[in-house]
Design a protein around this motif. Sequence first.
Motif, PDB file in Angstrom:
ATOM      1  N   GLY A 235      12.719  65.774 -36.854  1.00  0.00           N
ATOM      2  CA  GLY A 235      12.466  64.553 -36.051  1.00  0.00           C
ATOM      3  C   GLY A 235      11.230  63.876 -37.029  1.00  0.00           C
ATOM      4  N   ILE A 236      10.110  64.853 -37.377  1.00  0.00           N
ATOM      5  CA  ILE A 236       8.829  64.265 -37.895  1.00  0.00           C
ATOM      6  C   ILE A 236       9.259  63.528 -39.449  1.00  0.00           C
ATOM      7  N   SER A 237      10.144  64.465 -40.196  1.00  0.00           N
ATOM      8  CA  SER A 237      10.636  63.709 -41.385  1.00  0.00           C
ATOM      9  C   SER A 237      11.242  62.380 -41.048  1.00  0.00           C
ATOM     10  N   PHE A 238      12.186  62.293 -40.142  1.00  0.00           N
ATOM     11  CA  PHE A 238      12.791  60.900 -39.955  1.00  0.00           C
ATOM     12  C   PHE A 238      11.578  59.874 -39.511  1.00  0.00           C
ATOM     13  N   TRP A 239      10.832  60.372 -38.763  1.00  0.00           N
ATOM     14  CA  TRP A 239       9.840  59.138 -38.315  1.00  0.00           C
ATOM     15  C   TRP A 239       8.950  58.656 -39.581  1.00  0.00           C
ATOM     16  N   LEU A 240       8.352  59.714 -40.123  1.00  0.00           N
ATOM     17  CA  LEU A 240       7.734  59.351 -41.515  1.00  0.00           C
ATOM     18  C   LEU A 240       8.558  58.712 -42.440  1.00  0.00           C
ATOM     19  N   PHE A 241       9.862  58.772 -42.682  1.00  0.00           N
ATOM     20  CA  PHE A 241      10.754  58.068 -43.491  1.00  0.00           C
ATOM     21  C   PHE A 241      10.785  56.775 -43.005  1.00  0.00           C
ATOM     22  N   PHE A 242      11.072  56.586 -41.778  1.00  0.00           N
ATOM     23  CA  PHE A 242      11.069  55.072 -41.178  1.00  0.00           C
ATOM     24  C   PHE A 242       9.778  54.269 -41.436  1.00  0.00           C
ATOM     25  N   ARG A 243       8.616  54.821 -41.131  1.00  0.00           N
ATOM     26  CA  ARG A 243       7.345  54.423 -41.363  1.00  0.00           C
ATOM     27  C   ARG A 243       7.213  53.860 -42.855  1.00  0.00           C
ATOM     28  N   GLN A 244       7.463  54.996 -43.827  1.00  0.00           N
ATOM     29  CA  GLN A 244       7.613  54.546 -45.266  1.00  0.00           C
ATOM     30  C   GLN A 244       8.280  53.423 -45.768  1.00  0.00           C
ATOM     31  N   GLU A 245       9.347  53.279 -45.019  1.00  0.00           N
ATOM     32  CA  GLU A 245      10.420  52.161 -45.342  1.00  0.00           C
ATOM     33  C   GLU A 245      10.014  50.781 -45.088  1.00  0.00           C
ATOM     34  N   LYS A 246       9.028  50.760 -44.180  1.00  0.00           N
ATOM     35  CA  LYS A 246       8.659  49.580 -43.668  1.00  0.00           C
ATOM     36  C   LYS A 246       7.326  49.300 -44.493  1.00  0.00           C
ATOM     37  N   LEU A 247       6.673  50.564 -45.321  1.00  0.00           N
ATOM     38  CA  LEU A 247       5.510  50.096 -46.008  1.00  0.00           C
ATOM     39  C   LEU A 247       5.815  49.904 -47.267  1.00  0.00           C
ATOM     40  N   ALA A 248       7.158  50.346 -47.764  1.00  0.00           N
ATOM     41  CA  ALA A 248       7.269  50.309 -49.215  1.00  0.00           C
ATOM     42  C   ALA A 248       7.748  49.145 -49.815  1.00  0.00           C
ATOM     43  N   LYS A 249       7.437  49.085 -51.201  1.00  0.00           N
ATOM     44  CA  LYS A 249       7.372  47.671 -51.798  1.00  0.00           C
ATOM     45  C   LYS A 249       8.995  47.379 -51.890  1.00  0.00           C
ATOM     46  N   ASP A 250       9.732  48.374 -52.353  1.00  0.00           N
ATOM     47  CA  ASP A 250      11.185  48.274 -52.720  1.00  0.00           C
ATOM     48  C   ASP A 250      11.774  49.430 -51.834  1.00  0.00           C
ATOM     49  N   PRO A 251      12.014  49.358 -50.531  1.00  0.00           N
ATOM     50  CA  PRO A 251      12.433  50.376 -49.774  1.00  0.00           C
ATOM     51  C   PRO A 251      13.831  50.955 -50.037  1.00  0.00           C
ATOM     52  N   LEU A 252      13.943  52.179 -49.871  1.00  0.00           N
ATOM     53  CA  LEU A 252      15.544  52.784 -50.134  1.00  0.00           C
ATOM     54  C   LEU A 252      16.365  52.255 -49.155  1.00  0.00           C
ATOM     55  N   ILE A 253      16.129  52.005 -47.930  1.00  0.00           N
ATOM     56  CA  ILE A 253      17.156  51.257 -46.722  1.00  0.00           C
ATOM     57  C   ILE A 253      16.062  49.908 -46.565  1.00  0.00           C
ATOM     58  N   SER A 254      16.557  48.788 -46.974  1.00  0.00           N
ATOM     59  CA  SER A 254      16.087  47.727 -46.638  1.00  0.00           C
ATOM     60  C   SER A 254      16.481  47.224 -45.109  1.00  0.00           C
ATOM     61  N   PHE A 255      15.731  47.690 -44.109  1.00  0.00           N
ATOM     62  CA  PHE A 255      16.158  47.139 -42.739  1.00  0.00           C
ATOM     63  C   PHE A 255      16.461  45.869 -42.448  1.00  0.00           C
ATOM     64  N   SER A 256      15.954  45.218 -43.242  1.00  0.00           N
ATOM     65  CA  SER A 256      16.135  43.536 -43.147  1.00  0.00           C
ATOM     66  C   SER A 256      17.827  43.073 -43.111  1.00  0.00           C
ATOM     67  N   ILE A 257      18.424  44.049 -43.809  1.00  0.00           N
ATOM     68  CA  ILE A 257      19.820  43.728 -44.002  1.00  0.00           C
ATOM     69  C   ILE A 257      20.699  44.301 -42.695  1.00  0.00           C
ATOM     70  N   TRP A 258      20.191  45.469 -42.040  1.00  0.00           N
ATOM     71  CA  TRP A 258      20.401  45.887 -40.825  1.00  0.00           C
ATOM     72  C   TRP A 258      20.528  44.777 -39.682  1.00  0.00           C
TER      73      TRP A 258
END
Length: 493
Positions: A235-258
């Motif tokens: 759970g913690i890893s998922f939460w950190l992952f989602f937070r990281q994706e919002k901050l990353a310059k080139d995220p692994l999953i761009s939530f914008s397309i979702w």
Amino acid sequence: MPKETNRPFVLAAVMLAMFVGAVEATIVTTAMPTIASELGGFSRYSWIFSSYLLMSTVTVLIYGKLADLFGRKPIFFMGVTIFLIGSILCGFAVSMEQLIVYRLIQGLGAGAVMPIATTIIGDIYSTEERAKIQGYLSSVWGVSAVSGPVIGGLIVQYVSWQYIFWVNVPLGLLSMGVIYFFLHEPKETQKASVDYKGAFLLTSALSTLLIWLVEGGQGFGRFSTFGIALIILSGISFWLFFRQEKLAKDPLISFSIWKNPVILYANLVSLTTGVILIGVSSYLPTYVSGVMEQPAIIAGFTLTAMSIGWPLASSLAGHLLIRFGPFLVSFAGGVSLVIGTTMFVFMTSTLGPVWAGFSSFFIGVGMGLTNTSFIVTIQGAVPRVQRGSATAANMFMKNFGNTVGASVFGAILNGALITYFTKEKLPYTIDHVNTLLTKDGRSMITSQELVSLQSGLDSSLHWVYITIALFAVISLLLILRIPRGKVTDHVNH
């Protein structure tokens, strides 16, 4: 596109690579009893599948992103090379633990094959053409799912199990050679940056979740201290992952397309159909062999019906998509899934393998219609620079559905069996069910034991089928949220 790309050759090479990657998940199924008896370590059995699925699921997103940054070819070569190295090592494994490690390496490479192969097709064909071509690609999944166990069985019987892994090498090299000479891509001009932190967090989140799903109830109690620690860590890893994706310059999953409803619902349905697919292919043969007392070859044929429905529906979907748009095609697929899974719920031993075959045919049709319309629609909904990531996100959801489904249905079946034996005051364990699966096994027990074990397996598998049907209904409800309209192609450049 530069004129030099030879599309028929590239298409053939891509289909070959996809076949090798997809078949590797299933070809091992028939060989596993032989491998387990030779290498020992039966308790690690499910990890041979899970380790491969885990790595290919986690790395799909990373490769999709890399392909958008560095071009399709170099990443495709990197993935296939890692996959082939893993394949060679698998054949040399001398213990179950070694084999699991080599399967992880194989899966690490396989994660590149599927999304990049599909993305290459998205690049070299227009939307109209892609709808038809995608039908061929989808059917590779169906054909490999069913031919895998057959090819595996033949290799084990006439050669030796090592060749199940080594047969990949010439095929993979051939595919790479053709792509090298006949695919010409535009030069990528982006400055590349890969979100390695996100990749690490996602791997940690999924690995801990899978260990809990696969080993929970076997290696440790699901809700023991260790089990709960795994859930919290995941759970913690998922939460950190989602937070990281919002901050990353080139995220692994761009939530914008979702945020695009087509992509969001197509991906959610891919998750639920991934769950359905693994449930049917894992537990239909068990019913046909154990409860209907049919030989393994008949059990195999009931699944073959699915791989007939799948490519037929896929190629049909290509033509229908252009005329009716993705909503109607995927809706028809969803209805077909509900019909097929409902037939499973009402299946009894007296209805025989023909009923089982028809049920799996309907599921194949549903898979063909939904998968094809989703990939075409998703690839049309994003520009070329995002196509690798968008395709990979869809594959990720499908793989994740497979992986979760395998663990969930295993837990339901085992739980239902234990409950049944306790309620009926029978002195059996789950392992006693193995005697039902072959004619020799059934001849070793008394008719009374046979009846009580069969009714236990019958009622327990029905809980699995009810759950599968529930996922089919959820799929249909999600499809209803997909926007109506024709397929449009996003600007390609």
